[in-house]
Design a protein around this motif. Structure first.
Motif, PDB file in Angstrom:
ATOM      1  N   LYS A  64       0.836  -1.188   0.000  1.00 47.57           N
ATOM      2  CA  LYS A  64       0.000   0.000   0.000  1.00 47.57           C
ATOM      3  C   LYS A  64       0.876   1.244   0.000  1.00 47.57           C
ATOM      4  O   LYS A  64       1.802   1.368   0.796  1.00 47.57           O
ATOM      5  N   GLY A  65       0.549   2.140  -0.900  1.00 42.50           N
ATOM      6  CA  GLY A  65       1.335   3.353  -0.989  1.00 42.50           C
ATOM      7  C   GLY A  65       1.065   4.309   0.162  1.00 42.50           C
ATOM      8  O   GLY A  65       0.065   4.201   0.880  1.00 42.50           O
ATOM      9  N   ALA A  66       1.950   5.240   0.340  1.00 43.36           N
ATOM     10  CA  ALA A  66       1.789   6.232   1.409  1.00 43.36           C
ATOM     11  C   ALA A  66       0.629   7.175   1.095  1.00 43.36           C
ATOM     12  O   ALA A  66       0.319   7.428  -0.073  1.00 43.36           O
ATOM     13  N   LYS A  67      -0.072   7.670   2.168  1.00 42.50           N
ATOM     14  CA  LYS A  67      -1.196   8.574   2.004  1.00 42.50           C
ATOM     15  C   LYS A  67      -0.715   9.920   1.472  1.00 42.50           C
ATOM     16  O   LYS A  67       0.229  10.505   1.978  1.00 42.50           O
ATOM     17  N   GLY A  68      -1.402  10.363   0.433  1.00 45.62           N
ATOM     18  CA  GLY A  68      -1.011  11.634  -0.162  1.00 45.62           C
ATOM     19  C   GLY A  68      -1.469  12.820   0.663  1.00 45.62           C
ATOM     20  O   GLY A  68      -2.339  12.717   1.523  1.00 45.62           O
ATOM     21  N   ASP A  69      -0.874  13.944   0.408  1.00 46.55           N
ATOM     22  CA  ASP A  69      -1.247  15.172   1.117  1.00 46.55           C
ATOM     23  C   ASP A  69      -2.603  15.670   0.636  1.00 46.55           C
ATOM     24  O   ASP A  69      -2.977  15.478  -0.538  1.00 46.55           O
ATOM     25  N   THR A  70      -3.380  16.283   1.566  1.00 45.46           N
ATOM     26  CA  THR A  70      -4.672  16.872   1.208  1.00 45.46           C
ATOM     27  C   THR A  70      -4.459  18.096   0.335  1.00 45.46           C
ATOM     28  O   THR A  70      -3.654  18.972   0.646  1.00 45.46           O
ATOM     29  N   GLY A  71      -5.209  18.121  -0.743  1.00 43.35           N
ATOM     30  CA  GLY A  71      -5.073  19.234  -1.659  1.00 43.35           C
ATOM     31  C   GLY A  71      -5.682  20.503  -1.104  1.00 43.35           C
ATOM     32  O   GLY A  71      -6.410  20.496  -0.105  1.00 43.35           O
ATOM     33  N   PRO A  72      -5.430  21.620  -1.710  1.00 42.41           N
ATOM     34  CA  PRO A  72      -5.985  22.895  -1.229  1.00 42.41           C
ATOM     35  C   PRO A  72      -7.501  22.935  -1.393  1.00 42.41           C
ATOM     36  O   PRO A  72      -8.065  22.308  -2.292  1.00 42.41           O
ATOM     37  N   LYS A  73      -8.171  23.663  -0.489  1.00 44.17           N
ATOM     38  CA  LYS A  73      -9.623  23.789  -0.522  1.00 44.17           C
ATOM     39  C   LYS A  73     -10.049  24.582  -1.751  1.00 44.17           C
ATOM     40  O   LYS A  73      -9.490  25.639  -2.055  1.00 44.17           O
ATOM     41  N   GLY A  74     -11.042  24.041  -2.437  1.00 36.92           N
ATOM     42  CA  GLY A  74     -11.516  24.708  -3.631  1.00 36.92           C
ATOM     43  C   GLY A  74     -12.291  25.974  -3.300  1.00 36.92           C
ATOM     44  O   GLY A  74     -12.776  26.174  -2.187  1.00 36.92           O
ATOM     45  N   SER A  75     -12.400  26.832  -4.275  1.00 42.90           N
ATOM     46  CA  SER A  75     -13.142  28.078  -4.074  1.00 42.90           C
ATOM     47  C   SER A  75     -14.642  27.806  -4.017  1.00 42.90           C
ATOM     48  O   SER A  75     -15.144  26.812  -4.563  1.00 42.90           O
ATOM     49  N   LEU A  76     -15.389  28.675  -3.324  1.00 43.96           N
ATOM     50  CA  LEU A  76     -16.837  28.522  -3.158  1.00 43.96           C
ATOM     51  C   LEU A  76     -17.535  28.731  -4.495  1.00 43.96           C
ATOM     52  O   LEU A  76     -17.274  29.698  -5.212  1.00 43.96           O
ATOM     53  N   GLY A  77     -18.406  27.793  -4.831  1.00 44.60           N
ATOM     54  CA  GLY A  77     -19.122  27.895  -6.088  1.00 44.60           C
ATOM     55  C   GLY A  77     -20.197  28.973  -6.051  1.00 44.60           C
ATOM     56  O   GLY A  77     -20.529  29.529  -4.992  1.00 44.60           O
ATOM     57  N   GLN A  78     -20.731  29.279  -7.196  1.00 43.71           N
ATOM     58  CA  GLN A  78     -21.773  30.284  -7.277  1.00 43.71           C
ATOM     59  C   GLN A  78     -23.060  29.781  -6.628  1.00 43.71           C
ATOM     60  O   GLN A  78     -23.376  28.599  -6.676  1.00 43.71           O
ATOM     61  N   ARG A  79     -23.787  30.703  -6.016  1.00 46.54           N
ATOM     62  CA  ARG A  79     -25.041  30.350  -5.346  1.00 46.54           C
ATOM     63  C   ARG A  79     -26.103  30.020  -6.384  1.00 46.54           C
ATOM     64  O   ARG A  79     -26.292  30.739  -7.362  1.00 46.54           O
TER      65      ARG A  79
END
Length: 235
Positions: A64-79
């Motif tokens: 099993k490979g090592a756990k990858g880093d969490t990516g950056p939080k995406g921008s808030l979508g349009q309402r």
């Protein structure tokens, strides 16, 4: 035409063969007899492809490979656009908290002939409910001549009930010699009252077609107003 090199090779081979026959030792020079190479033949046709081989054995699972880093939080979508208004639900009844009620009590001799006797402020929770009001006290009228009447009634913020009708009671006296100090009670339901603080009051006044007479409320006993909030009737 046969090449000269080929003719020379054939000639030499013939001499060696004859020499071997004369010496009666053909086996000694057998290796030399075939020393000359022949003419290359025509290439043959390629053979057919063989049948596919069987699948090999399944290999072991890798580590099993090592756990990858969490990516950056995406921008808030349009309402998104507002959805359609839902269907209005059915009118609910009072919850499990029980009936909302209040009691106001007092003890005094009140000889008011016309006007306010007592007021009781009640906090109504819902605009869709009805109020039940009961007033109990000693009430009497008295006059110097036969035929006098007194009317006791309930008001809500200064106005009598109109849904469905007024809450009232009358005491009539025919004989001037009587003084009917008796315990009496009037009660009823009133609908279409808004929520909030409601001034519930008991008042006394004249009966229709009768003038002012001597009236008495609460003589020598406790008087009370009881207010209760109920689900509104639809009958």
């Amino acid at each position: 035409m046969i090449a000269s090199s080929t003719l020379q090779c054939l000639f030499v081979t013939l001499i060696l063969f004859l020499h071997a026959v004369e010496s009666n030792k053909p086996e000694s020079d057998q290796g030399s007899v075939g020393a000359c190479s022949g003419v290359p033949g025509i290439p043959g046709s390629p053979g057919r492809n063989g049948l596919p081989g069987r699948d090999g054995l399944k290999g072991d699972d890798g580590m099993k490979g090592a756990k990858g880093d969490t990516g950056p939080k995406g921008s808030l979508g349009q309402r998104g656009s507002m959805g359609p208004i839902g269907i209005k639900g059915e009118k609910g009844e009072l919850g499990p908290q029980g009936i909302n009620w209040k009691q106001c009590v007092w003890k005094r001799d009140d000889d008011t002939d016309t006007g306010l006797i007592q007021e009781c402020v009640f906090k109504k929770r819902h605009s869709s409910t009805a109020l039940k009001v009961a007033y109990a006290a000693n009430m009497r009228v008295q006059c110097s001549s036969g035929g006098c009447c007194g009317r006791w009634y309930i008001t809500f913020n200064g106005a009598e009930c109109s849904g469905p009708m007024t809450i009232e009671g009358v005491v009539y006296l025919y004989s001037s010699n009587d003084n009917p100090l008796r315990h009496r009670e009037i009660e009823g339901f009133c609908e279409n009252i808004p929520s909030g603080l409601i001034k519930v009051a008991v008042r006394v006044g004249n009966c229709q077609s009768y003038g002012v007479s001597d009236r008495y409320s609460g003589w020598n006993s406790v008087s009370r107003i009881i207010i209760e909030e109920y689900p509104q009737s639809h009958t």
